[in-house]
Design a protein around this motif. Structure first.
Motif, PDB file in Angstrom:
ATOM      1  N   MET A  72      -4.087  -6.394  -2.364  1.00  0.00           N
ATOM      2  CA  MET A  72      -4.769  -5.499  -3.288  1.00  0.00           C
ATOM      3  C   MET A  72      -4.012  -5.447  -4.626  1.00  0.00           C
ATOM      4  O   MET A  72      -4.613  -5.528  -5.696  1.00  0.00           O
ATOM      5  CB  MET A  72      -4.839  -4.102  -2.651  1.00  0.00           C
ATOM      6  CG  MET A  72      -5.689  -3.117  -3.370  1.00  0.00           C
ATOM      7  SD  MET A  72      -5.785  -1.566  -2.449  1.00  0.00           S
ATOM      8  CE  MET A  72      -4.142  -0.914  -2.689  1.00  0.00           C
ATOM      9  N   GLU A  73      -2.693  -5.331  -4.561  1.00  0.00           N
ATOM     10  CA  GLU A  73      -1.884  -5.300  -5.775  1.00  0.00           C
ATOM     11  C   GLU A  73      -1.943  -6.638  -6.517  1.00  0.00           C
ATOM     12  O   GLU A  73      -1.906  -6.671  -7.748  1.00  0.00           O
ATOM     13  CB  GLU A  73      -0.442  -4.925  -5.449  1.00  0.00           C
ATOM     14  CG  GLU A  73      -0.284  -3.481  -5.010  1.00  0.00           C
ATOM     15  CD  GLU A  73      -0.816  -2.491  -6.038  1.00  0.00           C
ATOM     16  OE1 GLU A  73      -0.521  -2.649  -7.248  1.00  0.00           O
ATOM     17  OE2 GLU A  73      -1.554  -1.565  -5.640  1.00  0.00           O
ATOM     18  N   TYR A  74      -2.048  -7.728  -5.776  1.00  0.00           N
ATOM     19  CA  TYR A  74      -2.194  -9.051  -6.388  1.00  0.00           C
ATOM     20  C   TYR A  74      -3.474  -9.089  -7.225  1.00  0.00           C
ATOM     21  O   TYR A  74      -3.466  -9.592  -8.352  1.00  0.00           O
ATOM     22  CB  TYR A  74      -2.216 -10.133  -5.305  1.00  0.00           C
ATOM     23  CG  TYR A  74      -2.642 -11.492  -5.807  1.00  0.00           C
ATOM     24  CD1 TYR A  74      -1.766 -12.285  -6.521  1.00  0.00           C
ATOM     25  CD2 TYR A  74      -3.923 -11.971  -5.564  1.00  0.00           C
ATOM     26  CE1 TYR A  74      -2.149 -13.534  -6.990  1.00  0.00           C
ATOM     27  CE2 TYR A  74      -4.319 -13.212  -6.030  1.00  0.00           C
ATOM     28  CZ  TYR A  74      -3.428 -13.995  -6.739  1.00  0.00           C
ATOM     29  OH  TYR A  74      -3.823 -15.212  -7.204  1.00  0.00           O
ATOM     30  N   ALA A 119       2.535  -3.882   9.466  1.00  0.00           N
ATOM     31  CA  ALA A 119       2.696  -5.134   8.722  1.00  0.00           C
ATOM     32  C   ALA A 119       1.350  -5.612   8.177  1.00  0.00           C
ATOM     33  O   ALA A 119       1.272  -6.077   7.028  1.00  0.00           O
ATOM     34  CB  ALA A 119       3.319  -6.203   9.613  1.00  0.00           C
ATOM     35  N   GLN A 120       0.295  -5.511   8.972  1.00  0.00           N
ATOM     36  CA  GLN A 120      -1.037  -5.907   8.507  1.00  0.00           C
ATOM     37  C   GLN A 120      -1.485  -5.033   7.342  1.00  0.00           C
ATOM     38  O   GLN A 120      -2.051  -5.535   6.364  1.00  0.00           O
ATOM     39  CB  GLN A 120      -2.048  -5.814   9.643  1.00  0.00           C
ATOM     40  CG  GLN A 120      -1.882  -6.878  10.692  1.00  0.00           C
ATOM     41  CD  GLN A 120      -2.857  -6.682  11.850  1.00  0.00           C
ATOM     42  OE1 GLN A 120      -3.709  -5.809  11.835  1.00  0.00           O
ATOM     43  NE2 GLN A 120      -2.696  -7.506  12.878  1.00  0.00           N
ATOM     44  N   ALA A 121      -1.236  -3.732   7.444  1.00  0.00           N
ATOM     45  CA  ALA A 121      -1.606  -2.823   6.356  1.00  0.00           C
ATOM     46  C   ALA A 121      -0.814  -3.152   5.095  1.00  0.00           C
ATOM     47  O   ALA A 121      -1.367  -3.167   3.988  1.00  0.00           O
ATOM     48  CB  ALA A 121      -1.374  -1.374   6.775  1.00  0.00           C
ATOM     49  N   ASN A 122       0.478  -3.423   5.253  1.00  0.00           N
ATOM     50  CA  ASN A 122       1.307  -3.758   4.096  1.00  0.00           C
ATOM     51  C   ASN A 122       0.850  -5.061   3.443  1.00  0.00           C
ATOM     52  O   ASN A 122       0.827  -5.171   2.213  1.00  0.00           O
ATOM     53  CB  ASN A 122       2.781  -3.862   4.501  1.00  0.00           C
ATOM     54  CG  ASN A 122       3.388  -2.512   4.794  1.00  0.00           C
ATOM     55  OD1 ASN A 122       2.866  -1.478   4.413  1.00  0.00           O
ATOM     56  ND2 ASN A 122       4.500  -2.529   5.500  1.00  0.00           N
ATOM     57  N   LEU A 123       0.480  -6.038   4.256  1.00  0.00           N
ATOM     58  CA  LEU A 123      -0.008  -7.304   3.713  1.00  0.00           C
ATOM     59  C   LEU A 123      -1.290  -7.083   2.910  1.00  0.00           C
ATOM     60  O   LEU A 123      -1.457  -7.636   1.817  1.00  0.00           O
ATOM     61  CB  LEU A 123      -0.252  -8.311   4.833  1.00  0.00           C
ATOM     62  CG  LEU A 123      -0.789  -9.670   4.389  1.00  0.00           C
ATOM     63  CD1 LEU A 123       0.169 -10.363   3.422  1.00  0.00           C
ATOM     64  CD2 LEU A 123      -1.034 -10.552   5.604  1.00  0.00           C
ATOM     65  N   VAL A 172      -7.254   0.542   3.478  1.00  0.00           N
ATOM     66  CA  VAL A 172      -7.405   1.911   3.984  1.00  0.00           C
ATOM     67  C   VAL A 172      -7.610   1.902   5.496  1.00  0.00           C
ATOM     68  O   VAL A 172      -6.995   2.688   6.227  1.00  0.00           O
ATOM     69  CB  VAL A 172      -8.572   2.635   3.272  1.00  0.00           C
ATOM     70  CG1 VAL A 172      -8.955   3.922   3.985  1.00  0.00           C
ATOM     71  CG2 VAL A 172      -8.191   2.936   1.826  1.00  0.00           C
ATOM     72  N   GLU A 173      -8.448   1.005   5.983  1.00  0.00           N
ATOM     73  CA  GLU A 173      -8.697   0.934   7.427  1.00  0.00           C
ATOM     74  C   GLU A 173      -7.439   0.514   8.198  1.00  0.00           C
ATOM     75  O   GLU A 173      -7.129   1.085   9.243  1.00  0.00           O
ATOM     76  CB  GLU A 173      -9.859  -0.020   7.726  1.00  0.00           C
ATOM     77  CG  GLU A 173     -11.207   0.511   7.282  1.00  0.00           C
ATOM     78  CD  GLU A 173     -11.574   1.839   7.927  1.00  0.00           C
ATOM     79  OE1 GLU A 173     -11.385   1.986   9.150  1.00  0.00           O
ATOM     80  OE2 GLU A 173     -12.039   2.733   7.202  1.00  0.00           O
ATOM     81  N   LEU A 174      -6.742  -0.479   7.686  1.00  0.00           N
ATOM     82  CA  LEU A 174      -5.523  -0.933   8.356  1.00  0.00           C
ATOM     83  C   LEU A 174      -4.424   0.119   8.296  1.00  0.00           C
ATOM     84  O   LEU A 174      -3.685   0.322   9.266  1.00  0.00           O
ATOM     85  CB  LEU A 174      -5.033  -2.249   7.732  1.00  0.00           C
ATOM     86  CG  LEU A 174      -5.910  -3.462   8.019  1.00  0.00           C
ATOM     87  CD1 LEU A 174      -5.495  -4.645   7.159  1.00  0.00           C
ATOM     88  CD2 LEU A 174      -5.893  -3.818   9.496  1.00  0.00           C
ATOM     89  N   ASP A 175      -4.331   0.811   7.168  1.00  0.00           N
ATOM     90  CA  ASP A 175      -3.337   1.872   7.022  1.00  0.00           C
ATOM     91  C   ASP A 175      -3.648   3.029   7.970  1.00  0.00           C
ATOM     92  O   ASP A 175      -2.741   3.611   8.560  1.00  0.00           O
ATOM     93  CB  ASP A 175      -3.295   2.357   5.567  1.00  0.00           C
ATOM     94  CG  ASP A 175      -2.136   3.277   5.299  1.00  0.00           C
ATOM     95  OD1 ASP A 175      -0.978   2.873   5.536  1.00  0.00           O
ATOM     96  OD2 ASP A 175      -2.373   4.424   4.849  1.00  0.00           O
TER      97      ASP A 175
END
Length: 100
Positions: free
Chosen positions: A77-79, A68-72, A14-17
């Motif tokens: 999280m999905e993992y 890219a950091q948010a996506n990673l 959330v913070e990175l997004d």
């Protein structure tokens, strides 16, 4: 527990997004400010000057890096969600096998 690991990863995502969204949403405002700072020149010339500058390239790179950091973090999280589902399924299988 899995829930705590997920919560931590989700909070980081959330913070990175938020940071990535902020950069993306302010892109046109930043462009306008930099164009205005060049003074009284035609808009097309100001836009070309700003977009060809190293500072603009750095801004775009920071925007892409933030996304890219948010996506990673979202992938991490999905993992965790997948690992929990696997763990849950394994437990259900063990319970079913013990009843046989």
């Amino acid at each position: 527990p899995w829930s705590e690991q997920y919560r931590v990863a989700a909070k980081a995502w959330v913070e990175l997004d938020k940071a990535a969204n902020m950069l993306e949403e302010t892109k046109s405002a930043v462009l306008s400010q930099r164009m205005a700072a060049l003074g009284d020149i035609p808009v097309s010339h100001a836009e070309r000057a700003v977009k060809s500058s190293a500072e603009w390239q750095d801004f775009i790179k920071s925007m892409v890096d933030a996304r890219a950091q948010a996506n990673l973090k979202k992938v991490q999280m999905e993992y965790l969600r997948m690992k929990f589902m696997e763990w849950n399924s394994e437990n259900a299988n063990r319970r079913a096998e013990s009843r046989l």
